[in-house]
Design a protein around this motif. Structure first.
Motif, PDB file in Angstrom:
ATOM      1  N   ARG A 149      12.972  -8.615   8.020  1.00 56.37           N
ATOM      2  CA  ARG A 149      12.856  -6.954   8.209  1.00 56.37           C
ATOM      3  C   ARG A 149      11.458  -6.385   7.985  1.00 56.37           C
ATOM      4  NH1 ARG A 149      16.553  -2.648   8.625  1.00 56.37           N
ATOM      5  NH2 ARG A 149      15.702  -0.876   8.059  1.00 56.37           N
ATOM      6  N   GLY A 158      15.370   2.231   6.074  1.00 52.39           N
ATOM      7  CA  GLY A 158      16.227   2.614   6.978  1.00 52.39           C
ATOM      8  C   GLY A 158      17.753   2.437   6.334  1.00 52.39           C
ATOM      9  N   SER A 159      18.393   3.464   6.712  1.00 52.43           N
ATOM     10  CA  SER A 159      19.682   3.270   6.421  1.00 52.43           C
ATOM     11  C   SER A 159      20.539   4.137   7.254  1.00 52.43           C
ATOM     12  CB  SER A 159      19.778   4.230   4.952  1.00 52.43           C
ATOM     13  OG  SER A 159      19.697   5.444   5.072  1.00 52.43           O
ATOM     14  N   PHE A 170      23.342   4.432  10.317  1.00 50.18           N
ATOM     15  CA  PHE A 170      23.451   3.847  11.618  1.00 50.18           C
ATOM     16  C   PHE A 170      22.280   4.177  12.578  1.00 50.18           C
ATOM     17  CE2 PHE A 170      25.101   4.784  16.218  1.00 50.18           C
ATOM     18  CZ  PHE A 170      25.489   3.521  16.382  1.00 50.18           C
ATOM     19  N   SER A 171      21.736   2.915  12.892  1.00 54.18           N
ATOM     20  CA  SER A 171      20.640   2.922  13.730  1.00 54.18           C
ATOM     21  C   SER A 171      20.585   3.687  15.242  1.00 54.18           C
ATOM     22  CB  SER A 171      20.017   1.536  13.947  1.00 54.18           C
ATOM     23  OG  SER A 171      20.857   0.722  14.666  1.00 54.18           O
ATOM     24  N   THR A 194      24.061  -0.576  19.067  1.00 51.38           N
ATOM     25  CA  THR A 194      25.149  -1.543  18.931  1.00 51.38           C
ATOM     26  C   THR A 194      24.860  -2.473  19.899  1.00 51.38           C
ATOM     27  OG1 THR A 194      26.763  -0.712  20.314  1.00 51.38           O
ATOM     28  CG2 THR A 194      27.059  -0.061  18.104  1.00 51.38           C
ATOM     29  N   HIS A 233      23.924  -4.979  11.104  1.00 48.85           N
ATOM     30  CA  HIS A 233      23.511  -4.710  12.631  1.00 48.85           C
ATOM     31  C   HIS A 233      25.147  -4.871  12.848  1.00 48.85           C
ATOM     32  CE1 HIS A 233      19.473  -5.416  12.194  1.00 48.85           C
ATOM     33  NE2 HIS A 233      19.370  -6.698  11.471  1.00 48.85           N
TER      34      HIS A 233
END
Length: 134
Positions: free
Chosen positions: A54, A67-68, A70-71, A74, A121
């Motif tokens: 990462r 980062g934290s 939900f990105s 999916t 992920h």
């Protein structure tokens, strides 16, 4: 541009742990894996999946690695029937996936569930009776 996604790269905290998860949890086989290369590539039908540390991925892109939550993305895998969804889901969970939403009948007429890999992920495993995405 030809409309095709050729490679998805996931930034991971521990390359060996993630390699083990994708081998055991999803049955993916790495392509010419070299433990000293610092990256793992998995051939898939029509595209590739890569695992890369990462911090290094963020550095390469010129962005912060923090980062934290939900990105907003999916990944999805489709099976030809509900039993296939259950089998893939069980295999992933046995290898360390975290269940986000158990596989179940869904509002659009299909059957799906969500899990997270060891780095968070999010994957959906689904059966779609309306369109064959297998």
């Amino acid at each position: 541009m030809k409309p095709k996604i050729s490679l998805v790269t996931l930034g991971v905290a521990d390359l060996e742990r993630s390699l083990a998860f994708y081998r055991e949890g999803l049955g993916l086989q790495p392509h010419e894996y070299d433990p000293d290369a610092g990256v793992v590539f998995f051939p898939m039908e029509g595209s590739w999946l890569a695992l890369f540390p990462r911090e290094e991925l963020a550095k390469d892109a010129g962005i912060g690695a923090a980062g934290s939550g939900f990105s907003g993305i999916t990944l999805a895998h489709n099976e030809p029937d509900k039993a296939g969804v259950d089998a893939v889901f069980a295999q992933a969970v046995a290898a360390g996936a975290t269940v986000i939403k158990p596989a179940q009948d869904v509002f659009w007429g299909g059957y799906s569930g969500y899990f997270a890999d060891p780095d968070g992920h999010v994957w959906e495993v689904a059966w779609n009776p309306l369109t064959d995405l297998t």
